[in-house]
Design a protein around this motif. Sequence first.
Motif, PDB file in Angstrom:
ATOM      1  N   ILE A  18       0.695  -1.288  -0.261  1.00  0.00           N
ATOM      2  CA  ILE A  18      -0.285   0.193   0.109  1.00  0.00           C
ATOM      3  C   ILE A  18       0.809   1.116   0.392  1.00  0.00           C
ATOM      4  O   ILE A  18       1.789   1.138   0.754  1.00  0.00           O
ATOM      5  CB  ILE A  18      -0.761   0.021   1.043  1.00  0.00           C
ATOM      6  N   ASN A  19       0.519   1.965  -0.490  1.00  0.00           N
ATOM      7  CA  ASN A  19       0.784   3.437  -1.103  1.00  0.00           C
ATOM      8  C   ASN A  19       0.802   4.055   0.627  1.00  0.00           C
ATOM      9  O   ASN A  19      -0.593   5.112   0.253  1.00  0.00           O
ATOM     10  CB  ASN A  19       1.168   4.576  -2.043  1.00  0.00           C
ATOM     11  N   VAL A  20       1.712   4.619   0.786  1.00  0.00           N
ATOM     12  CA  VAL A  20       0.845   5.681   2.596  1.00  0.00           C
ATOM     13  C   VAL A  20       0.025   6.881   1.935  1.00  0.00           C
ATOM     14  O   VAL A  20      -1.024   7.664   2.132  1.00  0.00           O
ATOM     15  CB  VAL A  20       1.745   5.708   3.429  1.00  0.00           C
ATOM     16  N   ASP A  21       0.318   7.674   0.854  1.00  0.00           N
ATOM     17  CA  ASP A  21       0.012   8.573   0.646  1.00  0.00           C
ATOM     18  C   ASP A  21      -0.975   8.727  -0.626  1.00  0.00           C
ATOM     19  O   ASP A  21      -1.927   9.281   0.049  1.00  0.00           O
ATOM     20  CB  ASP A  21       1.198   9.467  -0.217  1.00  0.00           C
ATOM     21  N   THR A  22      -1.604   7.947  -1.335  1.00  0.00           N
ATOM     22  CA  THR A  22      -2.297   7.368  -2.056  1.00  0.00           C
ATOM     23  C   THR A  22      -3.027   6.440  -1.440  1.00  0.00           C
ATOM     24  O   THR A  22      -4.413   6.371  -2.092  1.00  0.00           O
ATOM     25  CB  THR A  22      -2.020   7.285  -3.744  1.00  0.00           C
ATOM     26  N   ARG A  23      -3.182   5.209  -0.676  1.00  0.00           N
ATOM     27  CA  ARG A  23      -3.554   4.619  -0.008  1.00  0.00           C
ATOM     28  C   ARG A  23      -4.247   3.391  -1.676  1.00  0.00           C
ATOM     29  O   ARG A  23      -4.988   2.290  -1.658  1.00  0.00           O
ATOM     30  CB  ARG A  23      -4.685   5.293   0.180  1.00  0.00           C
ATOM     31  N   GLU A  24      -3.211   3.578  -2.374  1.00  0.00           N
ATOM     32  CA  GLU A  24      -3.417   2.902  -3.471  1.00  0.00           C
ATOM     33  C   GLU A  24      -2.667   1.163  -3.370  1.00  0.00           C
ATOM     34  O   GLU A  24      -1.764   1.223  -2.774  1.00  0.00           O
ATOM     35  CB  GLU A  24      -2.928   3.663  -4.855  1.00  0.00           C
ATOM     36  N   ILE A  25      -3.138   0.288  -3.168  1.00  0.00           N
ATOM     37  CA  ILE A  25      -2.477  -1.087  -2.961  1.00  0.00           C
ATOM     38  C   ILE A  25      -2.471  -1.750  -4.677  1.00  0.00           C
ATOM     39  O   ILE A  25      -3.732  -2.128  -5.090  1.00  0.00           O
ATOM     40  CB  ILE A  25      -3.919  -2.165  -2.583  1.00  0.00           C
ATOM     41  N   GLU A  26      -1.803  -2.886  -4.220  1.00  0.00           N
ATOM     42  CA  GLU A  26      -1.594  -3.697  -5.186  1.00  0.00           C
ATOM     43  C   GLU A  26      -0.602  -4.819  -4.613  1.00  0.00           C
ATOM     44  O   GLU A  26      -0.164  -5.298  -3.258  1.00  0.00           O
ATOM     45  CB  GLU A  26      -0.087  -3.094  -5.676  1.00  0.00           C
ATOM     46  N   GLN A  27      -1.240  -6.258  -5.336  1.00  0.00           N
ATOM     47  CA  GLN A  27      -0.735  -7.776  -5.041  1.00  0.00           C
ATOM     48  C   GLN A  27       0.180  -7.732  -5.135  1.00  0.00           C
ATOM     49  O   GLN A  27       0.769  -8.080  -6.838  1.00  0.00           O
ATOM     50  CB  GLN A  27      -2.445  -8.548  -5.475  1.00  0.00           C
ATOM     51  N   ILE A  28       0.932  -8.258  -4.465  1.00  0.00           N
ATOM     52  CA  ILE A  28       2.024  -8.618  -4.344  1.00  0.00           C
ATOM     53  C   ILE A  28       2.641 -10.388  -4.964  1.00  0.00           C
ATOM     54  O   ILE A  28       3.018 -10.729  -5.606  1.00  0.00           O
ATOM     55  CB  ILE A  28       2.945  -8.285  -3.196  1.00  0.00           C
ATOM     56  N   THR A  29       2.075 -11.055  -4.219  1.00  0.00           N
ATOM     57  CA  THR A  29       1.623 -12.547  -4.148  1.00  0.00           C
ATOM     58  C   THR A  29       0.754 -13.173  -5.239  1.00  0.00           C
ATOM     59  O   THR A  29      -0.628 -12.597  -4.662  1.00  0.00           O
ATOM     60  CB  THR A  29       2.043 -13.249  -3.186  1.00  0.00           C
ATOM     61  N   HIS A  30       0.362 -14.360  -5.850  1.00  0.00           N
ATOM     62  CA  HIS A  30      -0.923 -14.813  -5.910  1.00  0.00           C
ATOM     63  C   HIS A  30      -0.405 -16.239  -6.067  1.00  0.00           C
ATOM     64  O   HIS A  30      -1.116 -17.002  -6.365  1.00  0.00           O
ATOM     65  CB  HIS A  30      -0.740 -14.649  -7.249  1.00  0.00           C
ATOM     66  N   HIS A  31      -0.301 -16.903  -5.017  1.00  0.00           N
ATOM     67  CA  HIS A  31      -0.615 -18.460  -4.360  1.00  0.00           C
ATOM     68  C   HIS A  31      -1.599 -18.449  -3.728  1.00  0.00           C
ATOM     69  O   HIS A  31      -2.171 -18.096  -3.035  1.00  0.00           O
ATOM     70  CB  HIS A  31       0.901 -18.443  -3.389  1.00  0.00           C
ATOM     71  N   PRO A  32      -2.136 -19.929  -3.935  1.00  0.00           N
ATOM     72  CA  PRO A  32      -3.537 -19.800  -3.830  1.00  0.00           C
ATOM     73  C   PRO A  32      -3.420 -20.161  -2.285  1.00  0.00           C
ATOM     74  O   PRO A  32      -4.613 -20.921  -2.186  1.00  0.00           O
ATOM     75  CB  PRO A  32      -4.053 -20.729  -4.434  1.00  0.00           C
ATOM     76  N   ASP A  33      -3.043 -20.210  -1.474  1.00  0.00           N
ATOM     77  CA  ASP A  33      -3.142 -20.282  -0.092  1.00  0.00           C
ATOM     78  C   ASP A  33      -2.748 -19.289   0.979  1.00  0.00           C
ATOM     79  O   ASP A  33      -2.639 -17.699   0.736  1.00  0.00           O
ATOM     80  CB  ASP A  33      -2.575 -22.298   0.112  1.00  0.00           C
TER      81      ASP A  33
END
Length: 367
Positions: A315-330
């Motif tokens: 998460i970007n502290v200023d914009t609150r934009e969130i990006e998913q980093i991992t995609h493991h299904p567990d």
Amino acid sequence: MTLGGKFMRDINTVASSWLLVATLCAGAAGAIAAEPTNSPASPTEELRYPGEKHLTHLRQLTFGGQNAEAYFSFDGKELIFQSTRDDLKCDAIFRMDADGKNVRQVSSGKGVTTCSFIAPDDQAIIYASTHLAGDQCPPKPDYSQGYVWPLYEGYDIFRADPEGGNRVRLTDTPGYDAEGVYSPKGDKIIFTSARTGDLELFMMNPDGSEVEQLTDQPGYDGGAFFSRDGQWIVWRASRPEGKALADYQSLLKQGLIRPSQLEIFIMNLEERKPIQLTDNGAANFGPYWHPDGKHIIFSSNMHNPKGRNFDLFLINVDTREIEQITHHPDFDGFPMFSHDGKKLVFASNRNGKVEGETNVFMVDWRW
């Protein structure tokens, strides 16, 4: 702060998971374990999942058992972590080189331990332990009230030499004291305590003196970490109201907490005004600052708040934009950046030999 095994079929039901263990740092150990081999793997891209573009040269550092909450030494050369392996019935604290070699136990093996951290000068370690309350592992909680975490009263925070000798007790108030980490300068320790009748954040000197309270809102405050410059903290918190607050307070009197809704907060240590970053109603935990002070990585089941699939998000502290980093299904959780921002360590169920096995992984980070 507290998780294990296969990570939550349903966050409101009993599961063998990293959320199922003794404390609340970023997590603790579970039940399903395979025989560890302690054989570090060579870097491989086969452990990555599509979309994990920020993770390069992913390598597995532990093999079998339940391993989590691995945190860097300040120079990035070593890790301290908690593990249930070999003949252990619950978590003990271990150290290892950053390549997974030279694994050794640095806690006594008595009671249960959690939430370890290495001092910036590498002259001491801290962790929470119940060994003064008894040599045996504490009993698992009663899940008749749903999915809950135990808050063992026997937990206190201890400082020890780098290899675990000369333990000194830093907290001695009745009830739960755990989740301690050093500031980047090593001049302060932040931790969570139930000493006021609620779960709040406190800060103290490295010798346990000059304790001061940082939070005072009803609900759980824990799993805090300092920013690289030491001016900010990030943590996870619940802010229950109405019936949810009554449920929280009732469970707390029984030494329990329900972890289904936790949001990420930050606070400047001069102004001391909490700022809420997330508001998704999910179980968000294990936040850690990127050294740039502009981003925070954390684990969440935000895409399925009733499910067990936890991924890492930035998460970007200023914009609150969130990006998913991992995609493991567990389960992916307990992330920490090295102090130069070049590496990321985290725990994951990926590549497990048995269902629910959790291991420590290291990656080179790229933007």
